[in-house]
Design a protein around this motif. Structure first.
Motif, PDB file in Angstrom:
ATOM      1  N   GLU A   8       1.764  -3.210  -8.224  1.00 13.88           N
ATOM      2  CA  GLU A   8       0.469  -2.527  -8.288  1.00 13.88           C
ATOM      3  C   GLU A   8      -0.635  -3.562  -8.183  1.00 13.88           C
ATOM      4  N   LEU A   9      -1.591  -3.279  -7.318  1.00 12.36           N
ATOM      5  CA  LEU A   9      -2.746  -4.147  -7.120  1.00 12.36           C
ATOM      6  C   LEU A   9      -3.963  -3.261  -6.958  1.00 12.36           C
ATOM      7  N   GLU A  10      -4.974  -3.472  -7.785  1.00 11.60           N
ATOM      8  CA  GLU A  10      -6.169  -2.627  -7.772  1.00 11.60           C
ATOM      9  C   GLU A  10      -5.797  -1.141  -7.890  1.00 11.60           C
ATOM     10  N   GLN A  11      -4.868  -0.866  -8.821  1.00  8.24           N
ATOM     11  CA  GLN A  11      -4.414   0.505  -9.085  1.00  8.24           C
ATOM     12  C   GLN A  11      -3.833   1.178  -7.836  1.00  8.24           C
ATOM     13  N   THR A  12      -3.269   0.368  -6.964  1.00  5.12           N
ATOM     14  CA  THR A  12      -2.681   0.856  -5.718  1.00  5.12           C
ATOM     15  C   THR A  12      -1.258   0.337  -5.608  1.00  5.12           C
ATOM     16  N   GLU A  13      -0.323   1.225  -5.265  1.00  5.00           N
ATOM     17  CA  GLU A  13       1.052   0.796  -5.080  1.00  5.00           C
ATOM     18  C   GLU A  13       1.215   0.162  -3.700  1.00  5.00           C
ATOM     19  N   LEU A  14       1.795  -1.023  -3.689  1.00  3.60           N
ATOM     20  CA  LEU A  14       2.120  -1.730  -2.457  1.00  3.60           C
ATOM     21  C   LEU A  14       3.567  -2.178  -2.523  1.00  3.60           C
ATOM     22  N   TRP A  15       4.208  -2.214  -1.377  1.00  2.00           N
ATOM     23  CA  TRP A  15       5.585  -2.678  -1.304  1.00  2.00           C
ATOM     24  C   TRP A  15       5.618  -4.045  -0.618  1.00  2.00           C
ATOM     25  N   LEU A  16       6.110  -5.040  -1.320  1.00  8.93           N
ATOM     26  CA  LEU A  16       6.312  -6.361  -0.741  1.00  8.93           C
ATOM     27  C   LEU A  16       7.683  -6.366  -0.061  1.00  8.93           C
ATOM     28  N   TYR A  23       3.940  -3.028   2.935  1.00 10.75           N
ATOM     29  CA  TYR A  23       3.831  -1.617   3.290  1.00 10.75           C
ATOM     30  C   TYR A  23       2.995  -0.927   2.225  1.00 10.75           C
ATOM     31  N   TRP A  24       2.004  -0.158   2.683  1.00  8.22           N
ATOM     32  CA  TRP A  24       1.090   0.573   1.818  1.00  8.22           C
ATOM     33  C   TRP A  24       1.457   2.052   1.950  1.00  8.22           C
ATOM     34  N   PRO A  25       2.277   2.569   1.031  1.00 13.22           N
ATOM     35  CA  PRO A  25       2.821   3.916   1.245  1.00 13.22           C
ATOM     36  C   PRO A  25       1.778   5.015   1.295  1.00 13.22           C
ATOM     37  N   ASP A  26       0.723   4.958   0.475  1.00 18.80           N
ATOM     38  CA  ASP A  26      -0.283   6.019   0.493  1.00 18.80           C
ATOM     39  C   ASP A  26      -0.987   6.114   1.840  1.00 18.80           C
ATOM     40  N   ARG A  27      -1.132   4.994   2.519  1.00 13.47           N
ATOM     41  CA  ARG A  27      -1.807   4.962   3.818  1.00 13.47           C
ATOM     42  C   ARG A  27      -0.829   4.969   4.987  1.00 13.47           C
ATOM     43  N   LYS A  28       0.460   4.898   4.663  1.00 14.12           N
ATOM     44  CA  LYS A  28       1.487   4.777   5.706  1.00 14.12           C
ATOM     45  C   LYS A  28       1.127   3.635   6.662  1.00 14.12           C
ATOM     46  N   ALA A  29       0.771   2.506   6.055  1.00 11.19           N
ATOM     47  CA  ALA A  29       0.277   1.357   6.816  1.00 11.19           C
ATOM     48  C   ALA A  29       1.169   0.142   6.584  1.00 11.19           C
ATOM     49  N   LEU A  30       1.413  -0.593   7.655  1.00  9.98           N
ATOM     50  CA  LEU A  30       2.147  -1.848   7.597  1.00  9.98           C
ATOM     51  C   LEU A  30       1.163  -2.983   7.859  1.00  9.98           C
ATOM     52  N   LEU A  31       1.126  -3.958   6.951  1.00 12.22           N
ATOM     53  CA  LEU A  31       0.202  -5.086   7.058  1.00 12.22           C
ATOM     54  C   LEU A  31       0.988  -6.337   7.417  1.00 12.22           C
ATOM     55  N   ILE A  32       0.532  -7.017   8.465  1.00 12.24           N
ATOM     56  CA  ILE A  32       1.193  -8.208   9.002  1.00 12.24           C
ATOM     57  C   ILE A  32       0.143  -9.315   9.145  1.00 12.24           C
ATOM     58  N   ALA A  33       0.468 -10.499   8.700  1.00 12.83           N
ATOM     59  CA  ALA A  33      -0.450 -11.637   8.860  1.00 12.83           C
ATOM     60  C   ALA A  33       0.201 -12.716   9.716  1.00 12.83           C
ATOM     61  N   PRO A 133     -14.710  -8.350   7.443  1.00  9.42           N
ATOM     62  CA  PRO A 133     -13.582  -7.664   6.820  1.00  9.42           C
ATOM     63  C   PRO A 133     -13.462  -6.231   7.317  1.00  9.42           C
ATOM     64  N   LEU A 134     -12.260  -5.692   7.197  1.00 11.35           N
ATOM     65  CA  LEU A 134     -12.012  -4.272   7.388  1.00 11.35           C
ATOM     66  C   LEU A 134     -11.832  -3.675   6.000  1.00 11.35           C
ATOM     67  N   LEU A 135     -12.779  -2.839   5.569  1.00 13.49           N
ATOM     68  CA  LEU A 135     -12.717  -2.251   4.233  1.00 13.49           C
ATOM     69  C   LEU A 135     -11.860  -0.999   4.273  1.00 13.49           C
ATOM     70  N   LEU A 136     -10.815  -0.994   3.465  1.00 14.67           N
ATOM     71  CA  LEU A 136      -9.882   0.127   3.431  1.00 14.67           C
ATOM     72  C   LEU A 136      -9.455   0.333   1.984  1.00 14.67           C
ATOM     73  N   GLY A 137      -9.848   1.474   1.410  1.00 10.35           N
ATOM     74  CA  GLY A 137      -9.567   1.703   0.001  1.00 10.35           C
ATOM     75  C   GLY A 137     -10.210   0.620  -0.847  1.00 10.35           C
ATOM     76  N   PRO A 138      -9.482   0.062  -1.814  1.00  7.13           N
ATOM     77  CA  PRO A 138     -10.059  -0.977  -2.669  1.00  7.13           C
ATOM     78  C   PRO A 138      -9.997  -2.369  -2.059  1.00  7.13           C
ATOM     79  N   PHE A 139      -9.527  -2.480  -0.821  1.00  4.88           N
ATOM     80  CA  PHE A 139      -9.249  -3.791  -0.239  1.00  4.88           C
ATOM     81  C   PHE A 139     -10.194  -4.145   0.907  1.00  4.88           C
ATOM     82  N   ALA A 140     -10.501  -5.421   0.989  1.00  7.27           N
ATOM     83  CA  ALA A 140     -11.139  -6.018   2.157  1.00  7.27           C
ATOM     84  C   ALA A 140     -10.039  -6.753   2.913  1.00  7.27           C
TER      85      ALA A 140
END
Length: 218
Positions: A8-16, A23-33, A133-140
């Motif tokens: 949990e980060l900023e009251q948001t569930e994330l999958w490492l 993977y951000w399940p609530d947004r169905k988003a995959l983050l790649i750096a 930044p791209l602002l999405l939910g609680p994240f920049a």
């Protein structure tokens, strides 16, 4: 299924994910750096003897994640292409073939320092390219790990790693997720990238990636 670690980060569930992505399940988003497509090709054009096949290997890993997790968005946190020399016909052809397999997927690139030098990907890849930044939910969502005045930063750029120490002089350096109080870092996804060691400072959670797992070390 390869296991993930839910945090949990900023009251948001994330999958490492063990494959160095989030993977951000609530947004169905995959983050790649820091995938750095075409890095090997750029080095070969400079006469350096580096391996072939890194682009295809990275695409196969990416496909495996898209098959495993329900993704509607794919967001690259910078450094999609490594250099101007990365835009070779062979590299771009592989990227176009990959994109054709995922026509419904929304793909966004947040420009990183290498992207600014390499130039935006061709329009045929149908990617939305934006500055940070791209602002999405609680994240920049950013490339550079600079603090944001109102949002928790998730960034790449530094390719974080942590060194595990064993008995005697034995040690092992592994890529890691570095979650701070206001700025968090993803490890580099690309298979042909360096790493920068980070320390287990107060207020920082470190999760190393090794084999098929993710585990917390600090």
């Amino acid at each position: 299924m390869i296991p993930h670690l839910s945090i949990e980060l900023e009251q948001t569930e994330l999958w490492l994910l063990p494959d160095k992505a989030i993977y951000w399940p609530d947004r169905k988003a995959l983050l790649i750096a820091d995938i750095h497509f075409g890095k090997a090709a750029a080095y070969r054009r400079l006469g350096q003897p580096v391996p072939h096949g890194t682009t295809q290997a990275n695409l196969q890993r990416l496909d495996a994640l898209l098959d495993r997790y329900r993704c509607e968005q794919l967001i690259f946190l910078g450094d999609f292409l490594h250099a101007p020399e990365s835009q070779t016909p062979a590299t771009l052809s592989q990227l176009l073939d990959w994109r054709a397999k995922h026509p419904e997927l929304a793909v966004t690139l947040i420009r990183g320092n290498h992207d600014r030098r390499a130039g935006d990907p061709p329009a045929s890849l149908e990617m939305t390219v934006v500055p940070e930044p791209l602002l999405l939910g609680p994240f920049a969502l950013q490339h550079e790990p600079d603090p944001h005045p109102s949002h928790h930063v998730m960034a790449g750029h530094l390719h974080p790693a942590f060194r595990l120490h064993g008995r005697g002089r034995q040690s092992l350096r592994l890529p890691c997720f570095c979650l701070g109080e206001r700025v968090s870092l993803l490890p580099a996804f690309g298979s042909f990238t360096g790493m920068m060691e980070v320390d287990a400072d107060p207020g920082r959670r470190l999760f190393v990636v090794g084999g098929d797992g993710v585990w917390q070390v600090a």
